[in-house]
Write a protein that holds these residues in place. Structure first.
Motif, PDB file in Angstrom:
ATOM      1  N   ARG A  26      -9.102  -8.459   5.669  1.00 36.03           N
ATOM      2  CA  ARG A  26      -9.093  -8.933   4.281  1.00 36.03           C
ATOM      3  C   ARG A  26      -7.770  -8.654   3.579  1.00 36.03           C
ATOM      4  NH1 ARG A  26     -13.830  -6.196   1.634  1.00 36.03           N
ATOM      5  NH2 ARG A  26     -13.032  -7.234  -0.213  1.00 36.03           N
ATOM      6  N   SER A  27      -7.144  -7.508   3.876  1.00 36.19           N
ATOM      7  CA  SER A  27      -5.921  -7.155   3.149  1.00 36.19           C
ATOM      8  C   SER A  27      -4.665  -7.204   4.006  1.00 36.19           C
ATOM      9  CB  SER A  27      -6.043  -5.748   2.542  1.00 36.19           C
ATOM     10  OG  SER A  27      -5.848  -4.765   3.541  1.00 36.19           O
ATOM     11  N   GLY A  28      -4.801  -7.482   5.299  1.00 37.77           N
ATOM     12  CA  GLY A  28      -3.597  -7.445   6.121  1.00 37.77           C
ATOM     13  C   GLY A  28      -3.800  -7.947   7.530  1.00 37.77           C
ATOM     14  N   TYR A  29      -2.694  -7.934   8.257  1.00 42.44           N
ATOM     15  CA  TYR A  29      -2.641  -8.408   9.630  1.00 42.44           C
ATOM     16  C   TYR A  29      -2.377  -7.242  10.573  1.00 42.44           C
ATOM     17  CZ  TYR A  29      -2.296 -13.247   8.008  1.00 42.44           C
ATOM     18  OH  TYR A  29      -2.546 -14.467   7.440  1.00 42.44           O
ATOM     19  N   VAL A  30      -3.044  -7.288  11.712  1.00 42.28           N
ATOM     20  CA  VAL A  30      -2.872  -6.279  12.760  1.00 42.28           C
ATOM     21  C   VAL A  30      -2.154  -6.945  13.922  1.00 42.28           C
ATOM     22  CG1 VAL A  30      -4.035  -4.684  14.337  1.00 42.28           C
ATOM     23  CG2 VAL A  30      -5.055  -5.204  12.092  1.00 42.28           C
ATOM     24  N   GLY A  31      -1.072  -6.311  14.368  1.00 43.18           N
ATOM     25  CA  GLY A  31      -0.343  -6.821  15.518  1.00 43.18           C
ATOM     26  C   GLY A  31       0.276  -5.680  16.296  1.00 43.18           C
ATOM     27  N   LEU A  32       0.295  -5.821  17.592  1.00 41.85           N
ATOM     28  CA  LEU A  32       0.962  -4.838  18.432  1.00 41.85           C
ATOM     29  C   LEU A  32       2.468  -5.053  18.370  1.00 41.85           C
ATOM     30  CD1 LEU A  32      -1.455  -5.137  21.431  1.00 41.85           C
ATOM     31  CD2 LEU A  32      -0.989  -3.006  20.213  1.00 41.85           C
ATOM     32  N   ASN A  33       3.211  -3.986  18.499  1.00 37.92           N
ATOM     33  CA  ASN A  33       4.658  -4.076  18.601  1.00 37.92           C
ATOM     34  C   ASN A  33       4.994  -4.606  19.991  1.00 37.92           C
ATOM     35  OD1 ASN A  33       7.436  -3.655  18.656  1.00 37.92           O
ATOM     36  ND2 ASN A  33       7.332  -1.575  17.880  1.00 37.92           N
ATOM     37  N   ALA A  34       5.905  -5.554  20.072  1.00 36.89           N
ATOM     38  CA  ALA A  34       6.311  -6.083  21.377  1.00 36.89           C
ATOM     39  C   ALA A  34       6.946  -4.997  22.240  1.00 36.89           C
ATOM     40  CB  ALA A  34       7.272  -7.253  21.195  1.00 36.89           C
ATOM     41  N   ASN A  35       7.526  -4.002  21.608  1.00 42.60           N
ATOM     42  CA  ASN A  35       8.101  -2.863  22.323  1.00 42.60           C
ATOM     43  C   ASN A  35       7.007  -1.802  22.446  1.00 42.60           C
ATOM     44  OD1 ASN A  35       9.339  -0.441  23.047  1.00 42.60           O
ATOM     45  ND2 ASN A  35      11.228  -0.926  21.970  1.00 42.60           N
ATOM     46  N   GLN A  36       6.465  -1.672  23.627  1.00 41.89           N
ATOM     47  CA  GLN A  36       5.368  -0.734  23.854  1.00 41.89           C
ATOM     48  C   GLN A  36       5.847   0.549  24.526  1.00 41.89           C
ATOM     49  OE1 GLN A  36       1.806  -0.742  23.139  1.00 41.89           O
ATOM     50  NE2 GLN A  36       2.747  -2.001  21.556  1.00 41.89           N
ATOM     51  N   PHE A  37       7.059   0.991  24.181  1.00 41.97           N
ATOM     52  CA  PHE A  37       7.554   2.271  24.671  1.00 41.97           C
ATOM     53  C   PHE A  37       6.534   3.359  24.342  1.00 41.97           C
ATOM     54  CE2 PHE A  37      10.024   6.157  24.620  1.00 41.97           C
ATOM     55  CZ  PHE A  37      10.921   6.004  25.677  1.00 41.97           C
ATOM     56  N   TYR A  38       5.961   3.274  23.139  1.00 47.89           N
ATOM     57  CA  TYR A  38       4.857   4.152  22.734  1.00 47.89           C
ATOM     58  C   TYR A  38       3.581   3.312  22.828  1.00 47.89           C
ATOM     59  CZ  TYR A  38       8.501   7.263  21.172  1.00 47.89           C
ATOM     60  OH  TYR A  38       9.599   8.075  21.146  1.00 47.89           O
ATOM     61  N   ARG A  39       2.832   3.528  23.907  1.00 46.72           N
ATOM     62  CA  ARG A  39       1.661   2.706  24.221  1.00 46.72           C
ATOM     63  C   ARG A  39       0.693   2.619  23.034  1.00 46.72           C
ATOM     64  NH1 ARG A  39       0.034   5.733  27.589  1.00 46.72           N
ATOM     65  NH2 ARG A  39      -1.945   6.481  26.825  1.00 46.72           N
ATOM     66  N   GLY A  40       0.476   1.384  22.579  1.00 49.56           N
ATOM     67  CA  GLY A  40      -0.425   1.142  21.467  1.00 49.56           C
ATOM     68  C   GLY A  40       0.273   0.979  20.122  1.00 49.56           C
ATOM     69  N   TYR A  41       1.593   1.100  20.066  1.00 45.46           N
ATOM     70  CA  TYR A  41       2.358   0.977  18.818  1.00 45.46           C
ATOM     71  C   TYR A  41       1.919  -0.298  18.097  1.00 45.46           C
ATOM     72  CZ  TYR A  41       6.763   1.199  16.020  1.00 45.46           C
ATOM     73  OH  TYR A  41       7.717   1.282  15.034  1.00 45.46           O
ATOM     74  N   THR A  42       1.442  -0.133  16.882  1.00 49.78           N
ATOM     75  CA  THR A  42       0.822  -1.223  16.131  1.00 49.78           C
ATOM     76  C   THR A  42       1.424  -1.333  14.738  1.00 49.78           C
ATOM     77  OG1 THR A  42      -1.253  -0.969  17.349  1.00 49.78           O
ATOM     78  CG2 THR A  42      -1.414  -1.990  15.179  1.00 49.78           C
ATOM     79  N   PHE A  43       1.472  -2.568  14.254  1.00 52.38           N
ATOM     80  CA  PHE A  43       1.860  -2.829  12.864  1.00 52.38           C
ATOM     81  C   PHE A  43       0.620  -3.268  12.083  1.00 52.38           C
ATOM     82  CE2 PHE A  43       5.860  -4.089  15.086  1.00 52.38           C
ATOM     83  CZ  PHE A  43       6.681  -3.113  14.545  1.00 52.38           C
ATOM     84  N   PHE A  44       0.547  -2.837  10.838  1.00 51.91           N
ATOM     85  CA  PHE A  44      -0.449  -3.370   9.906  1.00 51.91           C
ATOM     86  C   PHE A  44       0.329  -3.805   8.668  1.00 51.91           C
ATOM     87  CE2 PHE A  44      -3.729  -2.787   6.502  1.00 51.91           C
ATOM     88  CZ  PHE A  44      -4.503  -3.872   6.873  1.00 51.91           C
ATOM     89  N   SER A  45       0.370  -5.115   8.424  1.00 52.66           N
ATOM     90  CA  SER A  45       1.155  -5.640   7.305  1.00 52.66           C
ATOM     91  C   SER A  45       0.247  -6.217   6.237  1.00 52.66           C
ATOM     92  CB  SER A  45       2.136  -6.711   7.796  1.00 52.66           C
ATOM     93  OG  SER A  45       1.456  -7.796   8.391  1.00 52.66           O
ATOM     94  N   ALA A  46       0.619  -5.969   4.993  1.00 55.91           N
ATOM     95  CA  ALA A  46      -0.153  -6.471   3.856  1.00 55.91           C
ATOM     96  C   ALA A  46      -0.106  -7.998   3.825  1.00 55.91           C
ATOM     97  CB  ALA A  46       0.409  -5.906   2.548  1.00 55.91           C
ATOM     98  N   ARG A  47      -1.227  -8.617   3.493  1.00 54.98           N
ATOM     99  CA  ARG A  47      -1.242 -10.072   3.319  1.00 54.98           C
ATOM    100  C   ARG A  47      -0.408 -10.469   2.109  1.00 54.98           C
ATOM    101  NH1 ARG A  47      -7.268 -12.337   4.516  1.00 54.98           N
ATOM    102  NH2 ARG A  47      -6.280 -14.297   3.925  1.00 54.98           N
ATOM    103  N   ALA A  48      -0.477  -9.672   1.063  1.00 55.08           N
ATOM    104  CA  ALA A  48       0.329  -9.938  -0.135  1.00 55.08           C
ATOM    105  C   ALA A  48       1.778  -9.563   0.158  1.00 55.08           C
ATOM    106  CB  ALA A  48      -0.191  -9.117  -1.314  1.00 55.08           C
ATOM    107  N   CYS A  49       2.694 -10.403  -0.265  1.00 53.32           N
ATOM    108  CA  CYS A  49       4.113 -10.140  -0.048  1.00 53.32           C
ATOM    109  C   CYS A  49       4.618  -9.254  -1.181  1.00 53.32           C
ATOM    110  CB  CYS A  49       4.907 -11.448   0.024  1.00 53.32           C
ATOM    111  SG  CYS A  49       6.622 -11.189   0.520  1.00 53.32           S
ATOM    112  N   VAL A  50       4.400  -7.963  -1.011  1.00 56.46           N
ATOM    113  CA  VAL A  50       4.872  -6.960  -1.971  1.00 56.46           C
ATOM    114  C   VAL A  50       5.749  -5.975  -1.219  1.00 56.46           C
ATOM    115  CG1 VAL A  50       2.856  -7.192  -3.492  1.00 56.46           C
ATOM    116  CG2 VAL A  50       2.853  -5.457  -1.689  1.00 56.46           C
ATOM    117  N   THR A  51       6.640  -5.339  -1.947  1.00 57.27           N
ATOM    118  CA  THR A  51       7.552  -4.380  -1.340  1.00 57.27           C
ATOM    119  C   THR A  51       6.960  -2.977  -1.317  1.00 57.27           C
ATOM    120  OG1 THR A  51       9.407  -5.706  -2.131  1.00 57.27           O
ATOM    121  CG2 THR A  51       9.902  -3.446  -1.485  1.00 57.27           C
TER     122      THR A  51
END
Length: 159
Positions: A26-51
């Motif tokens: 509802r509030s964001g997107y979940v994506g794995l980092n393409a660089n998996q040097f640290y297994r499972g490295y994940t991004f969670f980004s807000a849907r709203a474009c705020v700083t």
């Protein structure tokens, strides 16, 4: 096209053009980092474009923090790190997003920030990433399986 790098990544997720995409909440997107040097490295980004986090209205901020915490918990269940690091940076991509970095028992520099690990930095600077589609799918499916057990509403999953 949006000038915001994170907004462009989210659009690629929606278009099915991001093989690292996991889910839209509802509030964001979940994506794995393409660089998996640290297994499972994940991004969670807000849907709203705020700083900044404080730019989200109260209920939206509370939802975003709740979902980020649930993503982190799912990540922990999925990959069983000894510690999970949380970072909301934004110097190079000024759109609210979290780096959720599992720190495993076999980390070379377990007590140091990832930004002090020259081996990791080399992979990041040279654009190295996980090339095996089957391994990428396993990582994604493992995380998604735990997200399905989390206290979040998954609006969409990505293949």
């Amino acid at each position: 096209m949006s000038p915001c790098e994170v907004c462009r990544i989210q659009q690629r997720m929606e278009d099915g053009d991001d093989p690292w995409a996991v889910a839209r909440l509802r509030s964001g997107y979940v994506g794995l980092n393409a660089n998996q040097f640290y297994r499972g490295y994940t991004f969670f980004s807000a849907r709203a474009c705020v700083t900044e986090l404080f730019e989200l209205e109260g209920n939206d901020r509370a939802l975003h923090l709740h979902e980020m915490t649930e993503v982190a918990h799912a990540l922990h269940r999925a990959f069983r790190p000894r510690k999970l690091n949380y970072e909301a940076l934004g110097n190079s991509a000024p759109h609210l997003h979290w780096h959720l970095v599992p720190r495993h028992h076999d980390d070379q520099r377990a007590g140091a920030p990832i930004w002090e690990n020259l081996d990791y930095l080399r992979t990041a600077w040279t654009g190295q990433h996980e090339d095996d589609p089957a391994h990428r799918a396993t990582l994604r499916d493992t995380l998604l399986g735990e997200l399905r057990n989390a206290d979040v509403e998954i609006e969409r999953t990505f293949p």
